[in-house]
Design a protein around this motif. Structure first.
Motif, PDB file in Angstrom:
ATOM      1  N   ILE A   1       0.855  -1.182   0.000  1.00 13.54           N
ATOM      2  CA  ILE A   1       0.000   0.000   0.000  1.00 13.54           C
ATOM      3  C   ILE A   1       0.894   1.235   0.000  1.00 13.54           C
ATOM      4  N   ALA A   2       0.305   2.390  -0.225  1.00 14.53           N
ATOM      5  CA  ALA A   2       1.075   3.627  -0.372  1.00 14.53           C
ATOM      6  C   ALA A   2       1.809   3.990   0.914  1.00 14.53           C
ATOM      7  N   ALA A   3       3.041   4.445   0.763  1.00 10.91           N
ATOM      8  CA  ALA A   3       3.824   4.878   1.924  1.00 10.91           C
ATOM      9  C   ALA A   3       3.216   6.115   2.568  1.00 10.91           C
ATOM     10  N   THR A   4       2.405   6.842   1.802  1.00 10.97           N
ATOM     11  CA  THR A   4       1.760   8.051   2.314  1.00 10.97           C
ATOM     12  C   THR A   4       0.410   7.764   2.973  1.00 10.97           C
ATOM     13  N   THR A   5       0.077   6.484   3.147  1.00  9.79           N
ATOM     14  CA  THR A   5      -1.181   6.118   3.809  1.00  9.79           C
ATOM     15  C   THR A   5      -1.242   6.751   5.196  1.00  9.79           C
ATOM     16  N   PRO A   6      -2.297   7.511   5.511  1.00  8.98           N
ATOM     17  CA  PRO A   6      -2.411   8.103   6.856  1.00  8.98           C
ATOM     18  C   PRO A   6      -2.413   7.032   7.946  1.00  8.98           C
ATOM     19  N   GLU A   7      -1.937   7.381   9.113  1.00  8.49           N
ATOM     20  CA  GLU A   7      -1.833   6.413  10.205  1.00  8.49           C
ATOM     21  C   GLU A   7      -3.179   5.756  10.516  1.00  8.49           C
TER      22      GLU A   7
ATOM     23  N   SER B   1       3.316  -6.904   9.247  1.00  5.08           N
ATOM     24  CA  SER B   1       3.414  -5.715   8.403  1.00  5.08           C
ATOM     25  C   SER B   1       4.877  -5.293   8.361  1.00  5.08           C
ATOM     26  N   ILE B   2       5.264  -4.714   7.234  1.00  8.08           N
ATOM     27  CA  ILE B   2       6.630  -4.235   7.050  1.00  8.08           C
ATOM     28  C   ILE B   2       6.558  -2.748   6.764  1.00  8.08           C
TER      29      ILE B   2
ATOM     30  N   VAL C   1       6.108   2.652  12.682  1.00  8.01           N
ATOM     31  CA  VAL C   1       6.148   1.508  13.601  1.00  8.01           C
ATOM     32  C   VAL C   1       5.069   1.631  14.673  1.00  8.01           C
ATOM     33  N   ASN C   2       4.984   2.770  15.311  1.00  7.85           N
ATOM     34  CA  ASN C   2       4.014   2.935  16.395  1.00  7.85           C
ATOM     35  C   ASN C   2       2.578   2.826  15.890  1.00  7.85           C
ATOM     36  N   ALA C   3       2.315   3.380  14.705  1.00  9.83           N
ATOM     37  CA  ALA C   3       0.965   3.303  14.145  1.00  9.83           C
ATOM     38  C   ALA C   3       0.598   1.868  13.800  1.00  9.83           C
ATOM     39  N   ALA C   4       1.549   1.124  13.239  1.00 12.93           N
ATOM     40  CA  ALA C   4       1.283  -0.267  12.869  1.00 12.93           C
ATOM     41  C   ALA C   4       1.159  -1.146  14.107  1.00 12.93           C
TER      42      ALA C   4
ATOM     43  N   ASP D   1       0.182  -0.124  17.377  1.00 11.04           N
ATOM     44  CA  ASP D   1      -1.143   0.273  17.863  1.00 11.04           C
ATOM     45  C   ASP D   1      -1.682  -0.663  18.952  1.00 11.04           C
ATOM     46  N   ASP D   2      -0.890  -0.883  19.983  1.00 13.13           N
ATOM     47  CA  ASP D   2      -1.280  -1.711  21.137  1.00 13.13           C
ATOM     48  C   ASP D   2      -1.510  -3.181  20.789  1.00 13.13           C
ATOM     49  N   ARG D   3      -1.063  -3.621  19.622  1.00 10.71           N
ATOM     50  CA  ARG D   3      -1.189  -5.025  19.269  1.00 10.71           C
ATOM     51  C   ARG D   3      -0.176  -5.858  20.043  1.00 10.71           C
ATOM     52  N   LEU D   4      -0.536  -7.107  20.271  1.00  3.91           N
ATOM     53  CA  LEU D   4       0.416  -8.055  20.837  1.00  3.91           C
ATOM     54  C   LEU D   4       1.300  -8.514  19.690  1.00  3.91           C
ATOM     55  N   ALA D   5       2.517  -8.017  19.651  1.00  7.30           N
ATOM     56  CA  ALA D   5       3.336  -8.246  18.466  1.00  7.30           C
ATOM     57  C   ALA D   5       4.814  -8.317  18.808  1.00  7.30           C
ATOM     58  N   ILE D   6       5.562  -8.924  17.892  1.00 10.23           N
ATOM     59  CA  ILE D   6       7.019  -8.931  17.941  1.00 10.23           C
ATOM     60  C   ILE D   6       7.505  -7.914  16.911  1.00 10.23           C
ATOM     61  N   VAL D   7       8.343  -6.992  17.343  1.00  7.86           N
ATOM     62  CA  VAL D   7       8.891  -5.991  16.439  1.00  7.86           C
ATOM     63  C   VAL D   7      10.357  -6.307  16.178  1.00  7.86           C
TER      64      VAL D   7
END
Length: 490
Positions: A69-75, A90-91, A97-100, A102-108
């Protein structure tokens, strides 16, 4: 392997086969560690970069699916996308990073690549993921959003088989070889860049130059310095290169582009001729879309027909009127297509887009007596002016012949007498008074268009509402006109 094959203009660096392979290997190993495998969908939100082909290959080697998707996609829009669909990962770049997350249980995971200094992979721990496996031809390879210029974008799923067929047709029709170098100026989340430019060039053994975005002032220097032999653009870029002073100053006769591929809408004859004469190259116009893994028609090198999108290439193309196929030439109707590179369904149900094995494009056009396709616009864009049907593309092509018009979009706006008024929204060069330009537009329309096609309202604007690929979003433009956000001179 030690020969340069991909250049990132932003980094001003060529990467050879070994370097690309090293980055692919690093990413693939990371995907395996994160248990990303066959059928897992990964959202990619990055600017144009040499890392794109690397990410694509690494995902495909474990059987995963890429959705760029577009790099300019709003958060907020990015978060909504992640919430609506099940993305195993997501990459993104550092800024998202913070928007993606978004309090998800995730490995960064932060990964340093040669093609991208700091890449972030956000692995959703709530989704199990699948084992890695080499994909089959019928497995999904790409998910791409349609342009969404007339409504909400549709999600298109392209399999490895569809992509391979489409790319092989591109290579043959464009006569691509390992001696070619293409330059990517279109956004890499779009099928034009992904299939026509990148995949076809990689499969044919050529070289790729990747720019962050189109720059008129840099364009000819980039072509010259990198030995570019062809480039894929849209008509807006053709128009800008013709009128931009820096672009014209930087062009020199030692530049030899084999061709410029142009699609999206037909170029007016005068601008096509002016570009070919000024820049000593050939423009190849074609017709395609995300749903067809790139092109359906292309003008032959040896027999182009100006104003047309060319002839069908490895695709069945017909015209449908009143839900029936018509074989007589010059019959205006909906363009329908089928072939080994055309989807059979969307990822989300849209049954009205398919009939008896045909994909109904929603575009209007006709085939002439020689089998050349002429595209006249979208069905949804047709203006009903007193019972007469007006195709915006017809009016736009006429008005574009005026040299003071940089760009024009024609829409229908409510009219108490005729139902809809033919409304021209113009981006001007701004070199003369708007009232004088309005008079010239009306005089030109009277000389070149039928009475019912002539615009009765004219607005001048600085720019249009556009989607991420630069296409005009007609619904929003109409809303702006109707809400008096645009100053009228009509």
């Amino acid at each position: 392997m030690n020969q340069p094959i991909i250049k990132d203009e932003t980094l001003n660096r060529w990467f050879n086969g070994y370097e690309i392979a090293d980055d692919v290997r690093s990413l693939r190993e990371e995907f395996l560690d994160l248990h990303i495998g066959r059928g897992d969908v990964v959202l990619v939100c990055l600017p144009n970069t040499a890392a794109y082909p690397v990410i694509t290959q690494a995902l495909w080697e474990v059987g995963a699916v890429m959705h760029p998707i577009a790099a300019t996609t709003p958060e907020l829009e990015l978060q909504q996308e992640l919430d609506e669909h099940e993305y195993v990962a997501s990459i993104v770049g550092q800024e998202l990073v913070n928007a993606a997350l978004d309090d998800r249980l995730a490995i960064v995971t932060a990964l340093h690549l040669q093609t991208y200094p700091l890449l972030h992979i956000i692995r959703d721990r709530q989704l199990m993921g699948n084992d890695a496996r080499v994909p089959d031809e019928d497995d999904l390879a790409l998910i791409m959003n349609t342009s969404g210029t007339t409504g909400k974008p549709k999600r298109v799923g392209l399999t490895h088989g569809l992509l391979l067929n489409g790319v092989e047709h591109d290579i043959e029709s464009h006569k691509m070889t390992a001696l070619d170098t293409t330059m990517v100026v279109m956004p890499m989340f779009h099928i034009n860049a992904q299939a026509v430019s990148i995949l076809s060039t990689r499969l044919s053994g050529g070289k790729i130059v990747i720019t962050n975005k189109f720059s008129a002032s840099k364009f000819w220097n980039q072509v010259r310095d990198n030995g570019v032999t062809w480039v894929s653009v849209v008509p807006t870029i053709i128009n800008i290169l013709l009128i931009n002073q820096a672009a014209n100053a930087n062009y020199s006769d030692d530049i030899r582009l084999r061709f410029v591929r142009c699609s999206s809408f037909a170029l007016p004859l005068d601008k096509l001729t002016a570009f070919q004469t000024r820049f000593h190259t050939t423009i190849l116009e074609g017709y395609g879309m995300t749903e067809t893994a790139s092109q359906c028609t292309i003008n032959p090198f040896d027999a182009p027909k100006v104003g047309s999108a060319g002839k069908a290439f490895k695709t069945d193309v017909e015209i449908m009127v009143d839900r029936k196929i018509v074989h007589a030439p010059n019959q205006l109707g909906e363009i329908i297509v089928r072939g080994d590179h055309v989807i059979a369904d969307y990822l989300d149900p849209h049954p009205n887009s398919f009939k008896n094995g045909w994909f109904l494009t929603g575009d209007l056009g006709y085939l002439d007596e020689d089998g050349y396709l002429f595209v006249k616009g979208r069905k949804k864009d047709i203006i009903n002016h007193g019972g007469e049907k007006v195709a915006p593309a017809q009016v736009e092509n006429s008005l574009s012949q005026l040299n003071f018009i940089k760009e024009v979009s024609v829409i229908g706006t409510p009219d108490s007498l005729y139902g809809e008024a033919v409304t021209a929204v113009v981006i001007s060069q701004g070199q003369q008074a708007e009232e004088l330009e309005r008079q010239k537009i009306m005089a030109h329309a009277q000389a070149t268009l039928a009475n019912y096609e002539q615009p009765t309202r004219i607005f001048f604007v600085e720019d249009y509402p556009r989607n991420a690929t630069g296409k005009v979003i007609r619904l929003k433009l109409r809303e702006q006109v109707m809400s008096n956000l645009i100053r009228s001179v009509g």
